[in-house]
Scaffold this active site. Structure first.
Site, PDB file in Angstrom:
ATOM      1  CB  SER A  21      -0.948  -0.007   1.205  1.00  0.00           C
ATOM      2  OG  SER A  21      -1.950   0.990   1.060  1.00  0.00           O
ATOM      3  CG  ASN A  22      -0.274   4.766  -1.250  1.00  0.00           C
ATOM      4  OD1 ASN A  22      -0.898   5.621  -0.646  1.00  0.00           O
ATOM      5  ND2 ASN A  22      -0.773   4.130  -2.305  1.00  0.00           N
ATOM      6  CB  ALA A  23       1.950   6.865   3.859  1.00  0.00           C
ATOM      7  CB  ALA A  88      -2.366   7.452  -3.311  1.00  0.00           C
TER       8      ALA A  88
END
Lengths: 216, 216
Positions: A21-23, A88
């Protein structure tokens, strides 16, 4: 006006526990949804998992994976006048999702990552579908290197009308610095401030642009 | 009593944007920290990124990666009487972290994952360090297959006094079902309910066990 907003990250699982995933905090997308509602527009918010409450007055569609975000967004987009794609999206996924939990045995694990569905490109392709006046599409680009050049490539490849360009420093924070990139790569606007303030500026810009007949 | 609690997930980055993690919400670890404070104990909470406010009365040490969690936990453990390790540490990391953002070119990407530092094993190794009475260590195990057998292996490999065993269904939720596994693999206790309730039961059990001289 009825507008689709995508927000937050998506998750792509290696097994039942571990994921890529991403932040992304969802703060920008949620701020855009709130700004749309405050400006009197209808908003459908399709969001990956974040720790935020959906803004009052928005239709809310929670999703987890990129494929889910694509399906929910395509469905909602059919009834909208435009989209602001702030999500995102997790753009790679493990080629194989293991059932259960990979047991550790000390050895390295080689994982093949393949690209996920391109949600923004899918929406761009459908912008004219069933409409005399095509829906408008505003993407977000998060670029580390050659930012304006890459943002313009993204705009063209995904049939966006404009792209909001920001840098990795925006991820998860309360503030952002963003450039609005036009179809020739020109910097149309530069905004800097809290995410709610920049979201308000973006919605104001869209309102004026739509009122002016959406000049190229 | 002064107790270290680890909580939440950790993140391991592929590049500046994409990371490997898990859906640990931190709810169980934060509930344990709150239960310790409520029972009059000192608590140091070392936590990965979650959407929760640290419970009042705890020392709070935020971390992001597994290496950071290990370093912060080892430092805090030196001054504690025991640890409740509720964190869902990201146990693999990309062998290489790319600077900037990997550009997509349509081709699959092969990523080698290697094991991260084992935070719980590192604490287990240090339990007797500088002490006549070793610190106690209570680990958490999240097992999908052969849960009790794997929990016992974990207890032994990491020098835990007890292991709290739960299943993937506990991740992120408000409720949990947990078994407390003893050093011979026996089920000492079974708890089920909200995470604050189970955390309270666990702290009560530890209080009684410590008061009884920590029988094996």
């Amino acid at each position: 006006m009825r507008v689709l907003v995508t927000a937050g990250p998506t998750r792509e699982y290696l097994d039942d526990v571990r994921y890529l995933s991403n932040a992304s905090s969802g703060k920008m997308g949620y701020a855009v949804a709130a700004a749309l509602a405050a400006a009197g527009h209808e908003c459908v918010l399709v969001s990956g998992p974040v720790g935020l409450a959906p803004p009052p007055g928005c239709e809310f569609v929670p999703v987890e994976t990129t494929a889910q975000m694509r399906a929910a967004s395509e469905e909602a987009f059919a009834g909208c006048d435009g989209v602001i794609a702030a999500a995102a999206v997790c753009d790679y996924r493990p080629a194989v999702r293991v059932e259960g939990k990979i047991k550790k045995d000390g050895a390295p694990v080689s994982v093949e990552l393949i690209q996920t569905d391109d949600v923004l490109a899918a929406l761009g392709k459908r912008k004219a579908e069933g409409r005399q006046t095509p829906r408008w599409v505003i993407g977000f680009a998060l670029e580390a290197a050659n930012p304006r050049e890459n943002a313009l490539q993204k705009l063209r490849a995904k049939q966006c009308d404009r792209v909001v360009l920001n840098g990795p420093a925006s991820i998860g924070g309360d503030r952002t610095a963003a450039e609005l990139i036009g179809p020739s790569g020109e910097v149309v606007m530069h905004w800097e401030g809290s995410k709610p303030a920049v979201a308000g500026d973006l919605v104001d810009w869209i309102d004026a642009w739509v009122a002016a007949g959406r000049p190229a």
